[in-house]
Design an enzyme around this catalytic site. Sequence first.
Site, PDB file in Angstrom:
ATOM      1  N   HIS A  17       0.867  -1.181   0.000  1.00 28.28           N
ATOM      2  CA  HIS A  17       0.000   0.000   0.000  1.00 28.28           C
ATOM      3  C   HIS A  17       0.898   1.223   0.000  1.00 28.28           C
ATOM      4  O   HIS A  17       1.323   1.694   1.055  1.00 28.28           O
ATOM      5  CB  HIS A  17      -0.921  -0.049   1.232  1.00 28.28           C
ATOM      6  CG  HIS A  17      -1.806   1.149   1.405  1.00 28.28           C
ATOM      7  ND1 HIS A  17      -2.823   1.203   2.328  1.00 28.28           N
ATOM      8  CD2 HIS A  17      -1.833   2.346   0.770  1.00 28.28           C
ATOM      9  CE1 HIS A  17      -3.419   2.376   2.273  1.00 28.28           C
ATOM     10  NE2 HIS A  17      -2.828   3.101   1.332  1.00 28.28           N
ATOM     11  N   HIS A  19       1.612   4.922  -2.639  1.00 28.47           N
ATOM     12  CA  HIS A  19       1.159   5.710  -3.786  1.00 28.47           C
ATOM     13  C   HIS A  19       2.381   6.356  -4.426  1.00 28.47           C
ATOM     14  O   HIS A  19       3.126   7.081  -3.731  1.00 28.47           O
ATOM     15  CB  HIS A  19       0.177   6.792  -3.328  1.00 28.47           C
ATOM     16  CG  HIS A  19      -1.002   6.237  -2.583  1.00 28.47           C
ATOM     17  ND1 HIS A  19      -2.214   5.985  -3.187  1.00 28.47           N
ATOM     18  CD2 HIS A  19      -1.145   5.860  -1.281  1.00 28.47           C
ATOM     19  CE1 HIS A  19      -3.061   5.485  -2.287  1.00 28.47           C
ATOM     20  NE2 HIS A  19      -2.431   5.395  -1.122  1.00 28.47           N
ATOM     21  N   HIS A 197      -9.423   1.756  -0.243  1.00 28.50           N
ATOM     22  CA  HIS A 197      -9.247   2.385   1.062  1.00 28.50           C
ATOM     23  C   HIS A 197     -10.610   2.396   1.756  1.00 28.50           C
ATOM     24  O   HIS A 197     -11.601   2.864   1.172  1.00 28.50           O
ATOM     25  CB  HIS A 197      -8.771   3.825   0.900  1.00 28.50           C
ATOM     26  CG  HIS A 197      -7.348   3.968   0.449  1.00 28.50           C
ATOM     27  ND1 HIS A 197      -6.844   3.355  -0.655  1.00 28.50           N
ATOM     28  CD2 HIS A 197      -6.328   4.684   0.989  1.00 28.50           C
ATOM     29  CE1 HIS A 197      -5.556   3.683  -0.786  1.00 28.50           C
ATOM     30  NE2 HIS A 197      -5.224   4.489   0.193  1.00 28.50           N
ATOM     31  N   GLU A 200     -10.436   4.256   7.100  1.00 27.97           N
ATOM     32  CA  GLU A 200      -9.287   5.086   7.501  1.00 27.97           C
ATOM     33  C   GLU A 200      -9.857   6.230   8.344  1.00 27.97           C
ATOM     34  O   GLU A 200      -9.669   6.275   9.550  1.00 27.97           O
ATOM     35  CB  GLU A 200      -8.549   5.600   6.261  1.00 27.97           C
ATOM     36  CG  GLU A 200      -7.343   6.476   6.576  1.00 27.97           C
ATOM     37  CD  GLU A 200      -6.708   7.096   5.318  1.00 27.97           C
ATOM     38  OE1 GLU A 200      -7.383   7.166   4.274  1.00 27.97           O
ATOM     39  OE2 GLU A 200      -5.542   7.546   5.413  1.00 27.97           O
ATOM     40  N   ASP A 278       2.314   3.755   2.599  1.00 27.01           N
ATOM     41  CA  ASP A 278       1.321   4.732   2.106  1.00 27.01           C
ATOM     42  C   ASP A 278       2.010   5.842   1.289  1.00 27.01           C
ATOM     43  O   ASP A 278       2.085   5.729   0.064  1.00 27.01           O
ATOM     44  CB  ASP A 278       0.499   5.295   3.273  1.00 27.01           C
ATOM     45  CG  ASP A 278      -0.912   5.713   2.860  1.00 27.01           C
ATOM     46  OD1 ASP A 278      -1.284   5.489   1.700  1.00 27.01           O
ATOM     47  OD2 ASP A 278      -1.650   6.254   3.716  1.00 27.01           O
ATOM     48  N   ASP A 279       2.495   6.892   1.956  1.00 21.29           N
ATOM     49  CA  ASP A 279       3.131   8.022   1.260  1.00 21.29           C
ATOM     50  C   ASP A 279       4.382   8.389   2.067  1.00 21.29           C
ATOM     51  O   ASP A 279       4.363   9.350   2.856  1.00 21.29           O
ATOM     52  CB  ASP A 279       2.144   9.202   1.199  1.00 21.29           C
ATOM     53  CG  ASP A 279       0.825   8.801   0.550  1.00 21.29           C
ATOM     54  OD1 ASP A 279       0.782   8.682  -0.683  1.00 21.29           O
ATOM     55  OD2 ASP A 279      -0.144   8.569   1.285  1.00 21.29           O
TER      56      ASP A 279
HETATM   57  N1  ADE Z   1      -4.074   8.810  -1.376  1.00 21.83           N
HETATM   58  C1  ADE Z   1      -2.807   8.749  -0.953  1.00 21.83           C
HETATM   59  N2  ADE Z   1      -2.752   8.430   0.341  1.00 21.83           N
HETATM   60  C2  ADE Z   1      -4.030   8.273   0.765  1.00 21.83           C
HETATM   61  C3  ADE Z   1      -4.630   7.952   1.987  1.00 21.83           C
HETATM   62  N3  ADE Z   1      -3.922   7.697   3.098  1.00 21.83           N
HETATM   63  N4  ADE Z   1      -5.975   7.896   2.051  1.00 21.83           N
HETATM   64  C4  ADE Z   1      -6.714   8.150   0.971  1.00 21.83           C
HETATM   65  N5  ADE Z   1      -6.200   8.454  -0.215  1.00 21.83           N
HETATM   66  C5  ADE Z   1      -4.862   8.517  -0.324  1.00 21.83           C
HETATM   67 ZN    ZN Z   2      -3.238   5.019   0.773  1.00 20.78          ZN
END
Ligand code: ADE
Ligand code: ZN
Length: 340
Positions: A17, A19, A197, A200, A278-279
């Site tokens: 997971h 991006h 997703h 969250e 994630d990021d």
């Molecule tokens: N796009 C990138 N990171 C995300 C996240 N944590 N939740 C929703 N969309 C995303």
């Molecule tokens: Zn994400």
Amino acid sequence: MTGIEAFVRGLPKTDLHMHIEGSIEPELMLELAARNGVTLRWDTPEALRGAYRFENLQSFLDLYFEGCKVLVTERDFRDVTRAYLRRAHEDGVVRAELFIGPQSFTERGIPIEALMSGVLAAMEDARGAHGMSVGLMISVHRHRTEPDAFAVLNQVMPWKDDIIGIGMGGAEVGNPPSKFARFFRAARERGFRTAVHAGEEGPASYVREALDLLHVDRIDHGNACLADPDLVRELAIRRVPLTVCPLSNLRLKVVPSLEEHPLKAMMAHGLHVTVNSDDPPYFGGYVTENLLACREALGLSRDAIVRLVRNGLEAAFVTEEERQALLLRLDAYVRMPVDG
Ligand code: ADE
Ligand code: ZN
């Protein structure tokens, strides 16, 4: 580096997971902005890093979509994907599944060919240079419409054989999975794996909808499921993987502190949890940092960390043959004597 840090870094891990557009390190962001004549509100990596303070998911998404503007050419997509994969390889990731959301780019007139060719070239490079296993997931924005999502699906069909799955991210609350029921049915009918997703910032009912209405293979995040004991039981029995992102949850204030993160409780309920980045630059860590931070905050044992890594290998969208080979690699690593 302590013994446990070296052990965790060396574990053959997954990142299921992440991006691509959320993986641009500040230095590269500024380099790409200069290359493309894009003006950003920050002119040093430190200033940019200083802006990574978020109140919630939306405040992060605002910055994330702003950052997308530096990606313009095929070379840009290749450079950013290559940089993430190199870093993930150094982090011990042996299988990475990468999301990219084409809508941020095609809405600005960037041809889908530039995006796909750049990303796929970097993935091929990483297979050759690092021996990594890599898969691409196409993600649609849930705050846009279902017809918009169908347009993305049609645009990427020429690359069908290069794409393992379809996902969905973006602003969660007010955009439940049910909004995309026809879209995900079409994605499954076209042979794609699916992961969305859910849970969250949104409620447990969104996780329920993702399961019952979208029939997804995996849930991204999924934290909110704990509010619904029947749902937890079902997720555990069906072994539906949840791609949890602890540092993301901390930075987006999904949890007040890492000590209060539900990861350990999720494991105790028998849920198939995996740990993911994630990021990474936005949230302060790749998979190893996520695992080490959870170890520290939650007191995870060495066995629990190995369990999380094994869950990742079991949840990956790979052939059974590849999965068995990766699991053997993990077993061999764990059996090696630890020094220190
Ligand atoms: N796009 C990138 N990171 C995300 C996240 N944590 N939740 C929703 N969309 C995303
Ligand atoms: Zn994400």
